[in-house]
Design an enzyme around this catalytic site. Sequence first.
Site, PDB file in Angstrom:
ATOM      1  N   GLU A 246      -7.536  48.846 -52.112  1.00 45.61           N
ATOM      2  CA  GLU A 246      -8.413  47.674 -52.064  1.00 45.61           C
ATOM      3  C   GLU A 246      -7.640  46.422 -52.449  1.00 45.61           C
ATOM      4  O   GLU A 246      -6.683  46.471 -53.214  1.00 45.61           O
ATOM      5  CB  GLU A 246      -9.574  47.834 -53.042  1.00 45.61           C
ATOM      6  CG  GLU A 246     -10.403  49.072 -52.826  1.00 45.61           C
ATOM      7  CD  GLU A 246     -11.299  49.364 -54.029  1.00 45.61           C
ATOM      8  OE1 GLU A 246     -11.830  48.414 -54.619  1.00 45.61           O
ATOM      9  OE2 GLU A 246     -11.443  50.547 -54.377  1.00 45.61           O
TER      10      GLU A 246
ATOM     11  N   CYS B  60      -6.021  39.574 -55.420  1.00 45.20           N
ATOM     12  CA  CYS B  60      -5.778  40.625 -56.399  1.00 45.20           C
ATOM     13  C   CYS B  60      -5.352  41.857 -55.616  1.00 45.20           C
ATOM     14  O   CYS B  60      -6.112  42.354 -54.770  1.00 45.20           O
ATOM     15  CB  CYS B  60      -7.040  40.907 -57.206  1.00 45.20           C
ATOM     16  SG  CYS B  60      -6.847  42.213 -58.433  1.00 45.20           S
TER      17      CYS B  60
ATOM     18  N   CYS C  57      -4.968  55.688 -60.049  1.00 45.38           N
ATOM     19  CA  CYS C  57      -4.287  55.332 -61.286  1.00 45.38           C
ATOM     20  C   CYS C  57      -4.379  56.515 -62.248  1.00 45.38           C
ATOM     21  O   CYS C  57      -5.379  57.235 -62.250  1.00 45.38           O
ATOM     22  CB  CYS C  57      -4.938  54.099 -61.918  1.00 45.38           C
ATOM     23  SG  CYS C  57      -4.132  53.512 -63.422  1.00 45.38           S
TER      24      CYS C  57
ATOM     25  N   CYS D  54      -8.260  54.642 -68.188  1.00 49.56           N
ATOM     26  CA  CYS D  54      -9.138  53.709 -68.923  1.00 49.56           C
ATOM     27  C   CYS D  54     -10.593  53.966 -68.540  1.00 49.56           C
ATOM     28  O   CYS D  54     -10.933  54.019 -67.358  1.00 49.56           O
ATOM     29  CB  CYS D  54      -8.753  52.264 -68.618  1.00 49.56           C
ATOM     30  SG  CYS D  54      -7.044  51.865 -69.056  1.00 49.56           S
TER      31      CYS D  54
ATOM     32  N   CYS E 193     -12.776  51.726 -66.032  1.00 51.93           N
ATOM     33  CA  CYS E 193     -12.177  51.381 -64.745  1.00 51.93           C
ATOM     34  C   CYS E 193     -12.426  52.470 -63.712  1.00 51.93           C
ATOM     35  O   CYS E 193     -12.124  53.640 -63.946  1.00 51.93           O
ATOM     36  CB  CYS E 193     -10.669  51.156 -64.917  1.00 51.93           C
ATOM     37  SG  CYS E 193      -9.822  50.690 -63.398  1.00 51.93           S
TER      38      CYS E 193
ATOM     39  N   CYS F 224     -12.031  47.009 -59.812  1.00 47.47           N
ATOM     40  CA  CYS F 224     -10.981  47.904 -59.335  1.00 47.47           C
ATOM     41  C   CYS F 224     -11.521  49.293 -59.014  1.00 47.47           C
ATOM     42  O   CYS F 224     -12.131  49.937 -59.851  1.00 47.47           O
ATOM     43  CB  CYS F 224      -9.878  48.036 -60.387  1.00 47.47           C
ATOM     44  SG  CYS F 224      -9.103  46.487 -60.830  1.00 47.47           S
TER      45      CYS F 224
END
Length: 345
Positions: free
Chosen positions: A91, A104, A111, A115, A118, A332
């Site tokens: 994205e 961005c 990932c 976290c 997220c 995100c």
Amino acid sequence: MDNILNLTLDELKLWMKDNNEGQFRAKQIMEWIYKKHTFEFEAMTNVSKSLIFKLKDNFYIGLPQVKEIYVSKNDDTKKILLELNDGNLIEAVLMKYKHGNSICVSTQVGCRMGCKFCASTLNGMVRNLSSGEIISEILIGEKILGERISNVVLMGSGEPFDNFDNVMKFIEVVNAEYSLNIGQRHITVSTCGLVPKIKEFADKNTQITLAISLHAFSDEKRKQIMPIANKYSIKEILDSCDYYINKTKRRVTFEYSLVKDVNDSKEDAKSLAGLLKNMLCHVNLIPVNEVVENSFKRSSKKTIDEFESILKSYGIEVTVRREMGTDINAACGQLRRSYIESQDK
């Protein structure tokens, strides 16, 4: 075949030399791609047919396919879902500001930092993006906008410093005069706190803005929402930031996502202020993006305003991030995840 977007000018010059072509041709090719947005070798009119055949035999211009574009009704923010050559999805988010167009970009497919607030980390990491794949997000963004993008934030899916070499090569190319010529002061790299890489980045002595995803004032509280806190303490992170500041003479931005009843109390604000008050820094308060997979809720406007006031009372520079694209899942990983889930049904 290699994606020609992965090459620097010097690398393409070397290829030209090895293939008995004039090295000046390398800059011509780069300018066709980055200045004129020409993505077919055959359309490069001042390039010989023999060279075009060689280029086509060895390279492709690797732009991702646009799967979806979501446009916010609130602020014209555009979220783009892109499919890479291998079918993976990433994205990018396009934002319009008075000072110019910003994007961005993602640096990884997924990932692995974990976290809890997220969405990009929910399915783990699939792979790193190459430098050319990161650049291609900007090229697609400019194609969609029909305008130049002047500001880049490496704050999309992925941890940039977990893909350090490709990110640094991306920065080299995107900053170059022959390419998109985006100034280093218009580029921000965000990290959750990979201490050795912060120091390595500082040693590069760039003018790029370093942003640290902090989100808590204590290790105990940070461990509840950011697994990386089990590896690097806040003290280690702040020491590495001091190292960066001393090397570059540039301030550090600390990102702080405000989560209701987790890290948004007046005591949290005072403790954070005490932690940062003597540092050359800026705090960016972020109302957390709510994700269905967790129970985190955003703080009220009153709480956010109080938190901001307390930090300012300690002499800390602080802003509350302008919320953009909240109606199109602009946080995100949200769009990628929802698209994948819809295809699995």
